[in-house]
Design a protein around this motif. Structure first.
Motif, PDB file in Angstrom:
ATOM      1  N   ASP A 174      21.065  50.995  42.913  1.00  0.00           N
ATOM      2  CA  ASP A 174      20.610  51.436  44.237  1.00  0.00           C
ATOM      3  C   ASP A 174      21.484  50.884  45.347  1.00  0.00           C
ATOM      4  O   ASP A 174      21.581  51.469  46.424  1.00  0.00           O
ATOM      5  N   VAL A 175      22.086  49.738  45.108  1.00  0.00           N
ATOM      6  CA  VAL A 175      23.000  49.116  46.065  1.00  0.00           C
ATOM      7  C   VAL A 175      23.962  48.241  45.268  1.00  0.00           C
ATOM      8  O   VAL A 175      23.584  47.679  44.228  1.00  0.00           O
ATOM      9  N   LEU A 176      25.202  48.115  45.732  1.00  0.00           N
ATOM     10  CA  LEU A 176      26.219  47.349  45.013  1.00  0.00           C
ATOM     11  C   LEU A 176      26.797  46.254  45.893  1.00  0.00           C
ATOM     12  O   LEU A 176      27.091  46.478  47.071  1.00  0.00           O
ATOM     13  N   VAL A 177      26.966  45.081  45.301  1.00  0.00           N
ATOM     14  CA  VAL A 177      27.759  44.007  45.890  1.00  0.00           C
ATOM     15  C   VAL A 177      29.020  43.895  45.052  1.00  0.00           C
ATOM     16  O   VAL A 177      28.940  43.735  43.831  1.00  0.00           O
ATOM     17  N   VAL A 178      30.192  43.987  45.690  1.00  0.00           N
ATOM     18  CA  VAL A 178      31.450  43.970  44.953  1.00  0.00           C
ATOM     19  C   VAL A 178      32.302  42.804  45.441  1.00  0.00           C
ATOM     20  O   VAL A 178      32.737  42.784  46.594  1.00  0.00           O
ATOM     21  N   ALA A 179      32.518  41.829  44.559  1.00  0.00           N
ATOM     22  CA  ALA A 179      33.255  40.616  44.907  1.00  0.00           C
ATOM     23  C   ALA A 179      34.689  40.713  44.425  1.00  0.00           C
ATOM     24  O   ALA A 179      34.946  41.056  43.268  1.00  0.00           O
ATOM     25  N   ALA A 180      35.637  40.393  45.314  1.00  0.00           N
ATOM     26  CA  ALA A 180      37.049  40.450  44.935  1.00  0.00           C
ATOM     27  C   ALA A 180      37.861  39.547  45.852  1.00  0.00           C
ATOM     28  O   ALA A 180      37.558  39.399  47.039  1.00  0.00           O
ATOM     29  N   GLY A 181      38.905  38.956  45.287  1.00  0.00           N
ATOM     30  CA  GLY A 181      39.844  38.165  46.071  1.00  0.00           C
ATOM     31  C   GLY A 181      41.146  38.913  46.243  1.00  0.00           C
ATOM     32  O   GLY A 181      41.177  40.140  46.298  1.00  0.00           O
ATOM     33  N   ARG A 182      42.269  38.163  46.317  1.00  0.00           N
ATOM     34  CA  ARG A 182      43.596  38.757  46.490  1.00  0.00           C
ATOM     35  C   ARG A 182      43.597  39.755  47.648  1.00  0.00           C
ATOM     36  O   ARG A 182      43.254  39.413  48.772  1.00  0.00           O
ATOM     37  N   PRO A 197      25.216  52.493  48.582  1.00  0.00           N
ATOM     38  CA  PRO A 197      25.716  51.536  49.573  1.00  0.00           C
ATOM     39  C   PRO A 197      26.508  50.418  48.889  1.00  0.00           C
ATOM     40  O   PRO A 197      26.063  49.853  47.888  1.00  0.00           O
ATOM     41  N   VAL A 198      27.676  50.117  49.408  1.00  0.00           N
ATOM     42  CA  VAL A 198      28.551  49.087  48.840  1.00  0.00           C
ATOM     43  C   VAL A 198      28.751  47.981  49.871  1.00  0.00           C
ATOM     44  O   VAL A 198      29.109  48.243  51.018  1.00  0.00           O
ATOM     45  N   ILE A 199      28.516  46.754  49.425  1.00  0.00           N
ATOM     46  CA  ILE A 199      28.736  45.567  50.260  1.00  0.00           C
ATOM     47  C   ILE A 199      29.925  44.806  49.680  1.00  0.00           C
ATOM     48  O   ILE A 199      29.863  44.325  48.548  1.00  0.00           O
ATOM     49  N   GLY A 200      31.006  44.723  50.434  1.00  0.00           N
ATOM     50  CA  GLY A 200      32.182  44.008  49.979  1.00  0.00           C
ATOM     51  C   GLY A 200      32.025  42.512  50.187  1.00  0.00           C
ATOM     52  O   GLY A 200      31.596  42.067  51.255  1.00  0.00           O
ATOM     53  N   LEU A 201      32.370  41.750  49.158  1.00  0.00           N
ATOM     54  CA  LEU A 201      32.276  40.289  49.208  1.00  0.00           C
ATOM     55  C   LEU A 201      33.660  39.699  48.964  1.00  0.00           C
ATOM     56  O   LEU A 201      34.091  39.563  47.825  1.00  0.00           O
ATOM     57  N   PRO A 202      34.391  39.355  50.015  1.00  0.00           N
ATOM     58  CA  PRO A 202      35.728  38.775  49.830  1.00  0.00           C
ATOM     59  C   PRO A 202      35.647  37.346  49.308  1.00  0.00           C
ATOM     60  O   PRO A 202      34.780  36.570  49.727  1.00  0.00           O
ATOM     61  N   VAL A 203      36.525  37.023  48.378  1.00  0.00           N
ATOM     62  CA  VAL A 203      36.493  35.723  47.700  1.00  0.00           C
ATOM     63  C   VAL A 203      37.800  34.981  47.962  1.00  0.00           C
ATOM     64  O   VAL A 203      38.880  35.576  47.968  1.00  0.00           O
ATOM     65  N   SER A 204      37.696  33.683  48.141  1.00  0.00           N
ATOM     66  CA  SER A 204      38.854  32.864  48.520  1.00  0.00           C
ATOM     67  C   SER A 204      39.683  32.427  47.313  1.00  0.00           C
ATOM     68  O   SER A 204      40.059  31.263  47.195  1.00  0.00           O
ATOM     69  N   ASN A 205      39.973  33.345  46.416  1.00  0.00           N
ATOM     70  CA  ASN A 205      40.775  32.973  45.245  1.00  0.00           C
ATOM     71  C   ASN A 205      42.210  33.501  45.336  1.00  0.00           C
ATOM     72  O   ASN A 205      42.963  33.414  44.389  1.00  0.00           O
ATOM     73  N   GLY A 206      42.584  34.052  46.493  1.00  0.00           N
ATOM     74  CA  GLY A 206      43.955  34.514  46.665  1.00  0.00           C
ATOM     75  C   GLY A 206      44.862  33.407  47.162  1.00  0.00           C
ATOM     76  O   GLY A 206      44.417  32.329  47.549  1.00  0.00           O
TER      77      GLY A 206
END
Length: 254
Positions: A174-182, A197-206
């Motif tokens: 029903d809703v997505l959280v998508v975590a990604a770095g770089r 609905p997509v919620i972007g979750l930026p990650v500090s692994n870059g």
């Protein structure tokens, strides 16, 4: 108010519980715990461990269990987790304590505590193993708000076939959280494949130029597909936002 005072006088209610019912918060030597946040906002109060000594974390966690039936402790190290376990074992020995180790998050439930149940699913997607801490926060918060969760790991854009293999599962959420770095491309790719609905979750692994999550955040903000984005490593915020959407969807299905 009289009933509360009589309950305190009879030993049926602690002073801390009475204060939380009257003012919405409980005062401790470690700070004020917002016991009414879930009722007021729909999101459970969390105890952020950053900047707190173990004793302060334990005090707030115990107060949370006493006043709301639940403690949600985030960004906890081993010493803080052990302090919470020890204090709860002493003051609330029957509390159920669980630790999501890769996410550094602890959840404690008092006896008889029941989470809400929503007819909605939050999918939490991570590009790689390095995204585990904020992604795990998002999962835990969404679950504590009553949503079902579906986790999909290690589907980064370096091999798009991994994402394509999960398209049907992604579309079922029903809703997505998508975590990604770089460069933070994964939320953009997924948002172009689903009507969810997509919620972007930026990650500090870059690393390198604009590393530590900056490129990921900027990429999500500049996305050419429709999505929203939270701050870098803000897994709690992403999970809470997804939980609020899940609450609205669950209510609409009733």
């Amino acid at each position: 108010m009289r009933e509360l005072l009589e309950a305190v006088a009879a030993g049926e209610l602690s002073v801390t519980e009475a204060e939380s019912k009257l003012s919405g918060y409980a005062t401790t030597e470690a700070g004020r715990f917002d016991a009414a946040r879930e009722t007021r906002r729909g999101v459970p109060e969390a105890i952020l461990c950053d900047g707190k000594i173990p004793g302060e974390v334990a005090t707030l966690a115990t107060t949370a269990v006493e006043t709301t039936g639940r403690a949600l402790v985030t960004r906890a190290d081993d010493e803080q987790i052990q302090a919470v376990r020890a204090r709860l074992a002493k003051e609330h020995p029957d509390a159920n304590v669980q630790v999501r180790e890769r996410a550094n998050i602890l959840v404690a439930h008092a006896v008889g505590f029941s989470k809400p149940e929503l007819d909605a699913t939050v999918g939490v997607v991570s590009a790689g193993t390095s995204d585990a801490i904020p992604a795990g926060e998002a999962v835990t918060v969404a679950e504590e708000m009553g949503a079902s969760t579906e986790e999909i790991h290690d589907v980064g854009v370096a091999s798009l076939v991994r994402v394509l293999d999960e398209v049907e599962t992604l579309r079922d959420a029903d809703v997505l959280v998508v975590a990604a770095g770089r460069e933070g491309a994964l939320p953009t790719v997924i948002a172009g494949l689903v009507d969810t609905p997509v919620i972007g979750l930026p990650v500090s692994n870059g690393y390198g130029h604009a590393g530590q999550g900056k490129s990921a955040l900027l990429g999500m903000l500049q996305s050419c597909t429709v999505l929203s984005a939270v701050n870098i490593d803000a897994g709690f915020m992403a999970g809470a936002q997804a939980g609020l959407i899940a609450q609205a969807i669950g209510s609409a299905k009733e």
